[in-house]
Design an enzyme around this catalytic site. Structure first.
Site, mmCIF file in Angstrom:
data_model
loop_
_atom_site.group_PDB
_atom_site.id
_atom_site.type_symbol
_atom_site.label_atom_id
_atom_site.label_comp_id
_atom_site.label_asym_id
_atom_site.label_seq_id
_atom_site.Cartn_x
_atom_site.Cartn_y
_atom_site.Cartn_z
ATOM 1 N N ILE A 14 -42.719 -29.314 -67.827
ATOM 2 C CA ILE A 14 -41.735 -30.226 -67.230
ATOM 3 C C ILE A 14 -42.046 -30.457 -65.741
ATOM 4 O O ILE A 14 -41.953 -31.579 -65.232
ATOM 5 C CB ILE A 14 -40.308 -29.651 -67.422
ATOM 6 C CG1 ILE A 14 -40.015 -29.475 -68.922
ATOM 7 C CG2 ILE A 14 -39.261 -30.539 -66.770
ATOM 8 C CD1 ILE A 14 -38.793 -28.616 -69.235
ATOM 9 N N TYR A 167 -34.825 -13.683 -71.687
ATOM 10 C CA TYR A 167 -34.861 -15.085 -71.269
ATOM 11 C C TYR A 167 -33.434 -15.637 -71.131
ATOM 12 O O TYR A 167 -33.095 -16.236 -70.104
ATOM 13 C CB TYR A 167 -35.658 -15.920 -72.272
ATOM 14 C CG TYR A 167 -35.722 -17.387 -71.905
ATOM 15 C CD1 TYR A 167 -36.609 -17.845 -70.925
ATOM 16 C CD2 TYR A 167 -34.887 -18.323 -72.516
ATOM 17 C CE1 TYR A 167 -36.658 -19.195 -70.578
ATOM 18 C CE2 TYR A 167 -34.932 -19.667 -72.172
ATOM 19 C CZ TYR A 167 -35.818 -20.102 -71.205
ATOM 20 O OH TYR A 167 -35.859 -21.445 -70.841
ATOM 21 N N LYS A 171 -31.558 -16.980 -67.741
ATOM 22 C CA LYS A 171 -31.048 -18.350 -67.596
ATOM 23 C C LYS A 171 -29.556 -18.343 -67.246
ATOM 24 O O LYS A 171 -29.072 -19.243 -66.565
ATOM 25 C CB LYS A 171 -31.347 -19.154 -68.864
ATOM 26 C CG LYS A 171 -32.829 -19.409 -69.064
ATOM 27 C CD LYS A 171 -33.378 -20.430 -68.080
ATOM 28 C CE LYS A 171 -34.605 -20.027 -67.355
ATOM 29 N NZ LYS A 171 -35.086 -21.021 -66.375
ATOM 30 N N THR A 211 -43.404 -27.789 -74.586
ATOM 31 C CA THR A 211 -44.248 -27.245 -73.511
ATOM 32 C C THR A 211 -44.808 -25.893 -73.969
ATOM 33 O O THR A 211 -44.487 -25.429 -75.066
ATOM 34 C CB THR A 211 -43.411 -27.001 -72.236
ATOM 35 O OG1 THR A 211 -42.421 -26.004 -72.561
ATOM 36 C CG2 THR A 211 -42.713 -28.240 -71.731
HETATM 37 N N1 LIG Z 1 -39.339 -26.266 -72.670
HETATM 38 C C1 LIG Z 1 -38.080 -26.169 -73.004
HETATM 39 O O1 LIG Z 1 -37.687 -26.501 -74.141
HETATM 40 C C2 LIG Z 1 -37.063 -25.673 -72.016
HETATM 41 C C3 LIG Z 1 -35.720 -25.627 -72.411
HETATM 42 C C4 LIG Z 1 -34.767 -25.171 -71.510
HETATM 43 C C5 LIG Z 1 -35.139 -24.799 -70.233
HETATM 44 N N2 LIG Z 1 -36.450 -24.849 -69.867
HETATM 45 C C6 LIG Z 1 -36.780 -24.427 -68.490
HETATM 46 O O2 LIG Z 1 -37.578 -25.419 -67.873
HETATM 47 C C7 LIG Z 1 -38.410 -24.824 -66.877
HETATM 48 C C8 LIG Z 1 -39.837 -25.298 -67.064
HETATM 49 O O3 LIG Z 1 -40.283 -24.826 -68.326
HETATM 50 P P1 LIG Z 1 -41.462 -25.529 -69.151
HETATM 51 O O4 LIG Z 1 -40.953 -25.709 -70.517
HETATM 52 O O5 LIG Z 1 -42.024 -26.672 -68.391
HETATM 53 O O6 LIG Z 1 -42.498 -24.298 -69.193
HETATM 54 P P2 LIG Z 1 -44.079 -24.238 -69.037
HETATM 55 O O7 LIG Z 1 -44.726 -25.472 -69.549
HETATM 56 O O8 LIG Z 1 -44.468 -22.922 -69.631
HETATM 57 O O9 LIG Z 1 -44.270 -24.207 -67.454
HETATM 58 C C9 LIG Z 1 -43.787 -23.131 -66.728
HETATM 59 C C10 LIG Z 1 -44.216 -23.272 -65.289
HETATM 60 O O10 LIG Z 1 -43.754 -22.096 -64.590
HETATM 61 C C11 LIG Z 1 -44.854 -21.541 -63.887
HETATM 62 N N3 LIG Z 1 -44.755 -20.103 -63.676
HETATM 63 C C12 LIG Z 1 -44.641 -19.125 -64.592
HETATM 64 N N4 LIG Z 1 -44.676 -17.916 -63.995
HETATM 65 C C13 LIG Z 1 -44.816 -18.146 -62.668
HETATM 66 C C14 LIG Z 1 -44.937 -17.313 -61.532
HETATM 67 N N5 LIG Z 1 -44.972 -15.981 -61.624
HETATM 68 N N6 LIG Z 1 -45.049 -17.873 -60.315
HETATM 69 C C15 LIG Z 1 -45.074 -19.222 -60.188
HETATM 70 N N7 LIG Z 1 -44.985 -20.070 -61.221
HETATM 71 C C16 LIG Z 1 -44.863 -19.540 -62.446
HETATM 72 C C17 LIG Z 1 -46.060 -21.863 -64.765
HETATM 73 O O11 LIG Z 1 -47.244 -21.672 -64.032
HETATM 74 P P3 LIG Z 1 -48.694 -21.504 -64.769
HETATM 75 O O12 LIG Z 1 -49.137 -22.903 -65.039
HETATM 76 O O13 LIG Z 1 -49.513 -20.797 -63.751
HETATM 77 O O14 LIG Z 1 -48.450 -20.717 -66.012
HETATM 78 C C18 LIG Z 1 -45.752 -23.305 -65.140
HETATM 79 O O15 LIG Z 1 -46.090 -24.181 -64.092
HETATM 80 C C19 LIG Z 1 -38.234 -23.312 -67.034
HETATM 81 O O16 LIG Z 1 -37.336 -22.847 -66.051
HETATM 82 C C20 LIG Z 1 -37.612 -23.160 -68.410
HETATM 83 O O17 LIG Z 1 -36.817 -22.002 -68.512
HETATM 84 C C21 LIG Z 1 -37.417 -25.272 -70.719
#
Ligand SMILES: NC(=O)c1ccc[n+]([C@@H]2O[C@H](COP(=O)([O-])OP(=O)(O)OC[C@H]3O[C@@H](n4cnc5c(N)ncnc54)[C@H](OP(=O)(O)O)[C@@H]3O)[C@@H](O)[C@H]2O)c1
Length: 292
Positions: A14, A167, A171, A211
């Site tokens: 995202i 998790y 959240k 993602t």
């Molecule tokens: N996907 C869903 O369905 C969903 C639903 C509800 C909420 N969310 C929330 O949306 C947000 C983004 O999630 P996403 O789905 O886009 O996940 P994602 O594709 O796995 O991306 C996660 C991002 O967080 C970074 N990250 C992880 N650990 C880190 C650290 N120690 N220091 C700095 N950056 C770090 C990752 O960096 P790297 O590239 O280095 O790994 C990546 O850029 C999260 O807060 C998640 O909880 C997602």
């Protein structure tokens, strides 16, 4: 003038998609990421569509509070405004308990503590900048968080560890932290006649998005099904960016948005005692990194 936006987790999912929208909206984007390689690839991809895009990589590992502190120091030394801080990065682990550099369980340490320190270290800068905003990314799974467990054993030192529980609890911590921050800022504003200092705080959830985190949560088998039904990051990140840079519409109080809609979070998240307990516990856990 370009607005300056710090975006955590800009290297994937995202957050990566959000960089495109932020650049399109004429912002200067600081990609706060742990991987220089991944962030620079994003920068390169965005430049293919937006030749004059204003972006930079800045090293930030939320699982290392020294790194959070160094990131903040570097930013503050530049003496530039901070219009928006988007706390987007997040992890979901398997059922093997892992830890951050300072020994906190990885999900709690990254999703909550890392952002807690980051926001607090940049708070004065946000307060100095007119109409600034903080957007904290939570999840529709936050109501499944167990507030008693979160406050009693945030480091998961007893019982069987579950990645899903950690998790959901992290959240819920995002929501409690966002509301605790909004309430503290409102108190500070009440004591100041300065029109600066009014930082809008929003907690936002994206819905279900395809993602890497989604893969971790639902397993690889879910992906072909998810690919049919769930949102793509490009669309899912549109409201994230909208709320993060909607400078014309400041907000006050405990604000929660699900995708495009303002809504209510779970009942526990409005409990001021829980908000304060999390805040004070987090302060104790990170005090060393908050004195700069
Ligand atoms: N996907 C869903 O369905 C969903 C639903 C509800 C909420 N969310 C929330 O949306 C947000 C983004 O999630 P996403 O789905 O886009 O996940 P994602 O594709 O796995 O991306 C996660 C991002 O967080 C970074 N990250 C992880 N650990 C880190 C650290 N120690 N220091 C700095 N950056 C770090 C990752 O960096 P790297 O590239 O280095 O790994 C990546 O850029 C999260 O807060 C998640 O909880 C997602």
């Amino acid at each position: 003038m370009k607005r300056i936006v710090i975006l955590t987790g800009a290297s994937d999912g995202i957050g990566k998609a959000a960089v495109h929208h932020l650049v399109k909206a004429n912002c200067h984007v600081i990609l706060a990421c742990r991987s220089k390689e991944k962030a620079e690839l994003v920068i390169q991809q965005v430049r293919e569509n937006y030749k004059d895009a204003s972006m930079e990589f800045a090293k930030l590992d939320l699982a290392d509070l020294e790194s959070v502190s160094q990131f903040s120091k570097n930013f503050l030394q530049r003496n530039i405004p901070l219009h928006s801080l988007i706390c987007n990065a997040g992890v979901w682990t398997d059922n093997q308990r892992k830890t951050t550099v300072q020994g906190w369980e990885l999900t709690y340490g990254t999703n909550h503590l890392g952002h807690f320190v980051l926001v607090n270290l940049l708070l004065n800068k946000l307060r100095e900048t007119l109409s600034s905003r903080v957007l904290i990314v939570s999840s529709g799974l936050h109501p499944k968080g167990n507030v008693k467990q979160l406050l009693k054993d945030p480091n998961y030192e007893s019982g069987k560890f579950s990645g899903k529980t950690a998790y959901c609890n992290s959240k819920l911590a995002n929501v409690l932290f966002g509301y605790g921050l909004a309430n503290r800022l409102a108190e500070m504003n009440g004591q100041s006649s300065n029109s600066n200092g009014k930082v809008s705080v929003m907690v936002w959830e994206p819905g279900v998005v395809r993602t890497s985190l989604f893969d971790e949560a639902f397993g690889f088998l879910a992906y072909p099904i998810g690919a049919l039904f769930f949102q793509k990051p490009e669309k899912a990140s549109e409201p994230e960016v909208h709320y993060a840079i909607d400078f014309e519409h400041p907000v006050e109080g405990m604000k929660y948005f699900a995708q495009w809609k303002e809504t209510e979070s779970c009942t526990d998240s409005y409990n001021k005692t829980y908000q304060d307990e999390l805040w004070n516990m987090s302060l104790e856990q990170t005090r060393k990194y908050l004195d700069m």
